[in-house]
Every structure is written in C-alpha cells, then in structure tokens.
Design a protein around this motif. Structure first.
Motif, mmCIF file in Angstrom:
data_model
loop_
_atom_site.group_PDB
_atom_site.id
_atom_site.type_symbol
_atom_site.label_atom_id
_atom_site.label_comp_id
_atom_site.label_asym_id
_atom_site.label_seq_id
_atom_site.Cartn_x
_atom_site.Cartn_y
_atom_site.Cartn_z
ATOM 1 N N SER A 166 0.826 -1.224 0.000
ATOM 2 C CA SER A 166 0.000 0.000 0.000
ATOM 3 C C SER A 166 0.857 1.271 0.000
ATOM 4 N N PHE A 167 1.993 1.262 0.698
ATOM 5 C CA PHE A 167 2.851 2.459 0.704
ATOM 6 C C PHE A 167 3.436 2.712 -0.687
ATOM 7 N N PHE A 168 3.904 1.640 -1.326
ATOM 8 C CA PHE A 168 4.435 1.784 -2.682
ATOM 9 C C PHE A 168 3.342 2.257 -3.650
ATOM 10 N N ARG A 322 3.634 11.085 3.934
ATOM 11 C CA ARG A 322 4.351 10.546 5.084
ATOM 12 C C ARG A 322 4.810 9.126 4.828
ATOM 13 N N GLY A 323 3.974 8.316 4.183
ATOM 14 C CA GLY A 323 4.353 6.946 3.857
ATOM 15 C C GLY A 323 4.507 6.059 5.062
ATOM 16 N N GLY A 324 5.375 5.080 4.960
ATOM 17 C CA GLY A 324 5.583 4.127 6.048
ATOM 18 C C GLY A 324 6.495 3.017 5.600
ATOM 19 N N ALA A 325 6.682 2.055 6.472
ATOM 20 C CA ALA A 325 7.605 0.956 6.187
ATOM 21 C C ALA A 325 6.921 -0.387 6.365
ATOM 22 N N ASN A 326 7.106 -1.268 5.402
ATOM 23 C CA ASN A 326 6.641 -2.648 5.510
ATOM 24 C C ASN A 326 7.867 -3.543 5.587
ATOM 25 N N LYS A 327 8.261 -3.861 6.810
ATOM 26 C CA LYS A 327 9.484 -4.643 7.011
ATOM 27 C C LYS A 327 9.333 -6.080 6.537
ATOM 28 N N GLU A 328 8.097 -6.524 6.354
ATOM 29 C CA GLU A 328 7.845 -7.912 5.940
ATOM 30 C C GLU A 328 7.394 -7.989 4.487
ATOM 31 N N LEU A 329 7.898 -7.081 3.669
ATOM 32 C CA LEU A 329 7.402 -6.983 2.295
ATOM 33 C C LEU A 329 7.536 -8.288 1.517
ATOM 34 N N TYR A 330 8.636 -8.986 1.710
ATOM 35 C CA TYR A 330 8.836 -10.222 0.943
ATOM 36 C C TYR A 330 7.673 -11.194 1.168
#
Length: 399
Positions: A166-168, A322-330
C-alpha cells in the motif's frame, strides 16, 4: 551441447503425446485450487507452505529436477509417489498426469519460458516467479504465453512483491500525478552480501544446484536479483523502458562459484534528460550496509523508496506523503499475490495486469546487462531487437 531450443523441442514432443484431455481440474470437485509446484528448493518450499497457509490452495504435485527436493515437498503435504516428478521434464510430466489447476513456477529462470508455455498450452493458470526469463526471446515467449492465457481465460501472474504494498502503491500514484514536479534525476541501488554456494558446481547437477551463480540459468545478478530495484524504477517512470543505458560490470570478490558478475554499474537515461545512476553488488563489503532502494528527485519533491523499508515523498504540502515501512514486504507481497491469484481465478478475471509491467522490468534488466557486457550504450530499440539466446550446457542431466 543441449540448449533451451533442444529442451523446448523435447518438451513439446513429449507433452503433445500425453497431455490433451488428461488435464484434470481439481477445483471442480474441491473449492481449493490445486497447485503443482515446479522448483522445490528453498523458495519453492516456502511458496508451497504459503499457498497452503493462504487457505485457498492445496498442493497437488511436486516437481523438481532433484528427487529428494520434490519428495520432501510431497511428504510435507502427504502426496503419493505418483505426485512426485523429477528430471528436466518434471513440469511436463506433472502436467501430463493431470490433477492440478495451476502451476507455480519457482524453477531457475532459464526454464521459465518453456514451463510457462507448457502450462498455458494445457489450459492451466500460472503463478510465475521473477524474473520471467533470462533473455529477450524468453521474455517474448512469456509475453506470448501470457497473451494466450488471456485468450484461454486463464490467470497468469508474475510475483513482484513491492507492487502489492500500500505504501508503494500510494507513493507511485502520487508520482504519476506529478507530486515531484519536473523530474530531475534518480538513484537505484541493490546492495547485498554474497549468497552461499551449495557444494561443488563443476558438474552438470552441481551447476543446477548453484543455478543462481550461473549467467545462463539465472540471467546474472542484474536480471535475477537487481530486477527488484529496476522494477521500482520502471514503475515510477510509468512502466516505460529507458531511452538508453550505458554500463559496466565485474567479477571481483565472489569468484569461487559460477560465472556471474558480482557488481553492475550503469547510467540509465529517460526522456527530458532525466538520468538514473544504478549500482549493485553481491558480496560482503567490509560491513557496508545493504539495501534495495530507488530514489527519484524533482522540482517539487523527492521519492524515497526501499524494498522492505521506508517509502515516502518529501516536499511541499502538495507533494508530501508521510508513507511508512513494511518490514515484511517479501512475505506480505507473496501473500497478497496469492490472494490476488485466487481472486482472479474464482472471479474469472483474466486481465492479468502484472504481465506488461513485468515485461518492461525484465527487459530493463536485460538492457543493463547488455550494456554492461559490451561496455557500451544500448537503446531500448536495440534491446527489443536482441535475438540472442543464452545457452546452458544440459548434457549429463536426466530428462
């Protein structure tokens, strides 16, 4: 030397003799979609596990050149010996036996075009790992298979993870709407440590075990690994290929296995004098941090994106995200793609929207490789006209 053309000829002949009406559709009697897994190594094992955990799928067959790998997946999902398929023709054998609705292709990329074509010809849905192919004729073959899947009302999905996030998605939509203003320049990086070798790679089977280190089997690191950041770049530029690329590459640090380079550098040019510098490595660099990033700067703002990290846009109030981070993207990306795969199959949506963007990203990786191998500038038109087929010595391997 046996090549992919020999492999294709043999595969097609064998398939034509056995397939036709034998293809069964398990989902007619079972709401779960039966998936045959092609490639039962580490990633294939994970994909099989995630298909089952998704809840909409069950494993209907296990195929791999190596019997022990296919048998391990079969035991995990309580499949009989008749559901284990081995050798170079493992995919064709599984398709010919029938009993699966879809094929998940997680094998070395060299084999993807032939395996995808066999699946589509048999009327199966296809879930395909990136990269789709190692050379331009292979990409064109995948394109033809994807278009044939549409005509046959079958789903054909290429598994890029960042495009599900969703951030991308939000950031790229804003970029496409002009949030950055006039684009100025970009930076793309893929920095990683080396991968572990799997024993001796001097034999035919050893090379297959270590396929990720061999140019012909993997497409080299720029196509097999670096494609993630090149896909982020291609997405930002509206899924259009660059005008031209100038590049170089080297094999300097990870030299104990295979023939792949361990670093690529390139200058990638888009319209309106927008340049992107690209660099990658696949070796330890004295503790230097890794990461898969693409940044793009414009007159009103800047996009910062990282696979598995922060995605944001910085700029004025009309640009800021602002976005965000998805550390579990894989894992989340794979899961999202599996859910989309099921939804498309169950709803009959065979628009297959991942096909064309994936073609552009794959061709961009090949374009960088072509420029780097030749130490020259290559245009998009020259890449599209490239008929070179990468060769792999398959002699000594079992069919």
């Amino acid at each position: 030397m046996n090549t992919r053309r020999d492999f294709l000829k043999t595969s097609t002949t064998a398939l034509a003799a056995t397939i036709s009406a034998k293809t069964a559709f398990g989902s007619q009697a079972n709401s779960r979609i039966k998936v045959g897994v092609v490639g039962c190594g580490g990633r294939g094992t994970l994909i099989a596990k995630m298909f089952v955990e998704n809840g909409y799928f069950e494993i209907g067959g296990a195929a791999d050149y190596f019997e022990d790998k296919a048998a391990t997946v079969a035991r995990t999902y309580q499949l009989g010996k008749e559901k284990v398929f081995t050798g170079l023709q493992c995919t064709e054998k599984m398709i010919a036996q029938g009993g699966v609705d879809a094929i998940a292709i997680i094998s070395p990329p060299y084999f993807h075009p032939v395996q995808a074509k066999a699946a589509v010809d048999a009327g199966l849905h296809v879930y395909l790992a990136k990269p789709m192919a190692v050379d331009v004729p292979g990409v064109q073959s995948i394109q033809a298979s994807g278009e044939a899947a549409r005509a046959k009302k079958k789903v054909f999905l290429i598994d890029f993870q960042s495009r599900t996030d969703s951030f991308f998605i939000e950031a790229m939509q804003r970029v496409h709407k002009g949030a950055l203003g006039d684009l100025a320049f970009g930076e793309a990086k893929y920095m990683s440590g080396r991968l572990g070798a799997k024993g001796d790679d001097k034999t035919a089977e050893g090379r297959l075990q270590n396929w990720v280190f061999w140019k012909g089997l993997s497409g080299d690191i720029v196509v097999e690994q670096n494609i993630h950041t090149l896909d982020m770049m291609a997405w930002a530029f509206g899924n259009k290929g660059p005008l031209k690329v100038t590049g170089t590459c080297a094999r300097r640090s990870r030299v104990d296995v295979g023939d792949c380079n361990d670093t690529f550098s390139a200058f990638i040019e888009y319209p309106n004098q927008v340049g992107v510098t690209f660099a990658s490595r696949q070796f330890e660099a004295s503790g230097a941090p890794g990461g898969i990033t693409f940044d793009l700067y414009g007159s009103k703002g800047a996009l910062f994106s990282e696979y598995g990290g922060n995605v944001m846009i910085r700029g004025g109030k009309d640009s800021f995200y602002r976005g965000g981070a998805n550390k579990e993207l894989y894992r989340t990306g794979i899961s999202e793609n599996m859910t989309a795969f099921h939804k498309a199959i169950s709803s009959g949506d065979t628009s297959n929207p991942t096909l064309e963007p994936s073609i552009t990203s794959n061709l961009t990786g090949i374009m960088v490789r072509q420029a780097a191998y030749g130490g020259k500038t290559v245009t998009w038109e020259e890449v599209l006209a490239n008929k070179e087929v990468m060769t792999v010595n398959l002699e000594g391997l079992l069919s």
